[in-house]
Design a protein around this motif. Structure first.
Motif, PDB file in Angstrom:
ATOM      1  N   ALA A  30       0.024  -8.935  -1.314  1.00  0.00           N
ATOM      2  CA  ALA A  30      -0.499  -9.470  -2.567  1.00  0.00           C
ATOM      3  C   ALA A  30      -0.381  -8.410  -3.658  1.00  0.00           C
ATOM      4  CB  ALA A  30      -1.957  -9.885  -2.389  1.00  0.00           C
ATOM      5  N   GLU A  31      -0.279  -8.861  -4.898  1.00  0.00           N
ATOM      6  CA  GLU A  31      -0.173  -7.944  -6.033  1.00  0.00           C
ATOM      7  C   GLU A  31      -1.511  -7.335  -6.434  1.00  0.00           C
ATOM      8  OE1 GLU A  31       2.647  -6.910  -7.503  1.00  0.00           O
ATOM      9  OE2 GLU A  31       3.671  -8.032  -5.917  1.00  0.00           O
ATOM     10  N   ASN A  32      -2.599  -8.076  -6.202  1.00  0.00           N
ATOM     11  CA  ASN A  32      -3.928  -7.583  -6.580  1.00  0.00           C
ATOM     12  C   ASN A  32      -4.976  -8.208  -5.660  1.00  0.00           C
ATOM     13  OD1 ASN A  32      -4.548 -10.242  -7.677  1.00  0.00           O
ATOM     14  ND2 ASN A  32      -3.301  -9.646  -9.446  1.00  0.00           N
ATOM     15  N   GLU A  33      -6.224  -7.790  -5.836  1.00  0.00           N
ATOM     16  CA  GLU A  33      -7.289  -8.269  -4.954  1.00  0.00           C
ATOM     17  C   GLU A  33      -7.564  -9.764  -5.106  1.00  0.00           C
ATOM     18  OE1 GLU A  33     -10.783  -5.839  -4.810  1.00  0.00           O
ATOM     19  OE2 GLU A  33      -9.598  -4.005  -4.746  1.00  0.00           O
ATOM     20  N   GLU A  34      -7.441 -10.272  -6.324  1.00  0.00           N
ATOM     21  CA  GLU A  34      -7.661 -11.703  -6.556  1.00  0.00           C
ATOM     22  C   GLU A  34      -6.630 -12.534  -5.800  1.00  0.00           C
ATOM     23  OE1 GLU A  34      -7.065 -14.582 -10.310  1.00  0.00           O
ATOM     24  OE2 GLU A  34      -8.527 -12.966 -10.632  1.00  0.00           O
ATOM     25  N   GLN A  35      -5.377 -12.141  -5.876  1.00  0.00           N
ATOM     26  CA  GLN A  35      -4.319 -12.853  -5.166  1.00  0.00           C
ATOM     27  C   GLN A  35      -4.488 -12.704  -3.654  1.00  0.00           C
ATOM     28  OE1 GLN A  35      -0.277 -11.317  -5.386  1.00  0.00           O
ATOM     29  NE2 GLN A  35       0.517 -13.423  -5.509  1.00  0.00           N
ATOM     30  N   ARG A  36      -4.899 -11.525  -3.202  1.00  0.00           N
ATOM     31  CA  ARG A  36      -5.118 -11.287  -1.770  1.00  0.00           C
ATOM     32  C   ARG A  36      -6.172 -12.251  -1.229  1.00  0.00           C
ATOM     33  NH1 ARG A  36      -8.863  -6.867   0.729  1.00  0.00           N
ATOM     34  NH2 ARG A  36      -9.783  -7.242  -1.286  1.00  0.00           N
ATOM     35  N   GLU A  37      -7.276 -12.393  -1.963  1.00  0.00           N
ATOM     36  CA  GLU A  37      -8.345 -13.284  -1.529  1.00  0.00           C
ATOM     37  C   GLU A  37      -7.894 -14.739  -1.518  1.00  0.00           C
ATOM     38  OE1 GLU A  37     -12.883 -14.513  -2.790  1.00  0.00           O
ATOM     39  OE2 GLU A  37     -12.069 -12.604  -3.447  1.00  0.00           O
ATOM     40  N   ARG A  38      -7.201 -15.151  -2.556  1.00  0.00           N
ATOM     41  CA  ARG A  38      -6.728 -16.541  -2.670  1.00  0.00           C
ATOM     42  C   ARG A  38      -5.749 -16.883  -1.546  1.00  0.00           C
ATOM     43  NH1 ARG A  38      -7.448 -21.551  -3.998  1.00  0.00           N
ATOM     44  NH2 ARG A  38      -5.731 -22.585  -5.014  1.00  0.00           N
ATOM     45  N   VAL A  39      -4.784 -16.012  -1.287  1.00  0.00           N
ATOM     46  CA  VAL A  39      -3.793 -16.254  -0.239  1.00  0.00           C
ATOM     47  C   VAL A  39      -4.477 -16.305   1.127  1.00  0.00           C
ATOM     48  CG1 VAL A  39      -1.815 -15.246   0.970  1.00  0.00           C
ATOM     49  CG2 VAL A  39      -1.843 -15.323  -1.524  1.00  0.00           C
ATOM     50  N   ALA A  40      -5.392 -15.383   1.380  1.00  0.00           N
ATOM     51  CA  ALA A  40      -6.098 -15.366   2.669  1.00  0.00           C
ATOM     52  C   ALA A  40      -6.884 -16.652   2.886  1.00  0.00           C
ATOM     53  CB  ALA A  40      -7.016 -14.159   2.751  1.00  0.00           C
ATOM     54  N   LEU A  41      -7.568 -17.116   1.852  1.00  0.00           N
ATOM     55  CA  LEU A  41      -8.349 -18.350   1.993  1.00  0.00           C
ATOM     56  C   LEU A  41      -7.457 -19.568   2.222  1.00  0.00           C
ATOM     57  CD1 LEU A  41     -11.125 -17.775  -0.704  1.00  0.00           C
ATOM     58  CD2 LEU A  41     -11.368 -17.707   1.791  1.00  0.00           C
ATOM     59  N   LEU A  42      -6.332 -19.628   1.529  1.00  0.00           N
ATOM     60  CA  LEU A  42      -5.412 -20.754   1.720  1.00  0.00           C
ATOM     61  C   LEU A  42      -4.803 -20.756   3.123  1.00  0.00           C
ATOM     62  CD1 LEU A  42      -3.625 -20.822  -1.736  1.00  0.00           C
ATOM     63  CD2 LEU A  42      -5.197 -22.541  -0.813  1.00  0.00           C
ATOM     64  N   ILE A  43      -4.425 -19.586   3.623  1.00  0.00           N
ATOM     65  CA  ILE A  43      -3.885 -19.506   4.979  1.00  0.00           C
ATOM     66  C   ILE A  43      -4.950 -19.909   5.991  1.00  0.00           C
ATOM     67  CG2 ILE A  43      -3.017 -17.940   6.770  1.00  0.00           C
ATOM     68  CD1 ILE A  43      -1.671 -16.346   4.470  1.00  0.00           C
ATOM     69  N   ALA A  44      -6.174 -19.428   5.795  1.00  0.00           N
ATOM     70  CA  ALA A  44      -7.264 -19.769   6.716  1.00  0.00           C
ATOM     71  C   ALA A  44      -7.539 -21.275   6.721  1.00  0.00           C
ATOM     72  CB  ALA A  44      -8.531 -18.997   6.345  1.00  0.00           C
ATOM     73  N   LYS A  45      -7.512 -21.887   5.563  1.00  0.00           N
ATOM     74  CA  LYS A  45      -7.761 -23.329   5.483  1.00  0.00           C
ATOM     75  C   LYS A  45      -6.689 -24.126   6.209  1.00  0.00           C
ATOM     76  CE  LYS A  45      -9.452 -25.067   1.518  1.00  0.00           C
ATOM     77  NZ  LYS A  45      -9.540 -25.286   0.053  1.00  0.00           N
ATOM     78  N   THR A  46      -5.444 -23.726   6.055  1.00  0.00           N
ATOM     79  CA  THR A  46      -4.355 -24.501   6.650  1.00  0.00           C
ATOM     80  C   THR A  46      -4.179 -24.235   8.144  1.00  0.00           C
ATOM     81  OG1 THR A  46      -2.728 -22.835   5.991  1.00  0.00           O
ATOM     82  CG2 THR A  46      -3.076 -24.678   4.485  1.00  0.00           C
ATOM     83  N   THR A  47      -4.703 -23.113   8.627  1.00  0.00           N
ATOM     84  CA  THR A  47      -4.551 -22.782  10.046  1.00  0.00           C
ATOM     85  C   THR A  47      -5.854 -22.883  10.833  1.00  0.00           C
ATOM     86  OG1 THR A  47      -4.926 -20.422   9.658  1.00  0.00           O
ATOM     87  CG2 THR A  47      -2.638 -21.214   9.585  1.00  0.00           C
ATOM     88  N   ARG A  48      -6.929 -23.271  10.127  1.00  0.00           N
ATOM     89  CA  ARG A  48      -8.265 -23.326  10.729  1.00  0.00           C
ATOM     90  C   ARG A  48      -8.696 -21.963  11.270  1.00  0.00           C
ATOM     91  NH1 ARG A  48      -8.085 -29.072  13.950  1.00  0.00           N
ATOM     92  NH2 ARG A  48      -7.517 -30.306  12.146  1.00  0.00           N
ATOM     93  N   GLY A  49      -8.362 -20.942  10.514  1.00  0.00           N
ATOM     94  CA  GLY A  49      -8.718 -19.579  10.893  1.00  0.00           C
ATOM     95  C   GLY A  49      -9.907 -19.063  10.101  1.00  0.00           C
TER      96      GLY A  49
END
Length: 64
Positions: A30-49
């Motif tokens: 990720a380029e910054n902390e905001e993007q890191r958090e957003r990407v992590a949450l989206l991956i978790a939602k789609t993978t049930r992680g």
């Protein structure tokens, strides 16, 4: 003792460009902390992680 943690890590999301994984989990930079958090949450939602903060600029998404 092998507890199988490598099989449970779905992804790694980091702002640290020096992180290199020897596991089979994909790394998302990720380029910054905001993007890191957003990407992590989206991956978790789609993978049930679950997102876990390693407090070194890195999140891991783990399926329990």
């Amino acid at each position: 003792m092998d507890i199988g943690i490598k099989e449970n890590i779905v992804a790694i999301v980091t702002i640290n460009k020096d992180i290199v994984s020897s596991s089979s989990a994909p790394i998302f930079y990720a380029e910054n902390e905001e993007q890191r958090e957003r990407v992590a949450l989206l991956i978790a939602k789609t993978t049930r992680g679950m997102v876990h903060d390693l407090e070194i600029g890195t999140y891991i998404i783990v399926r329990h």
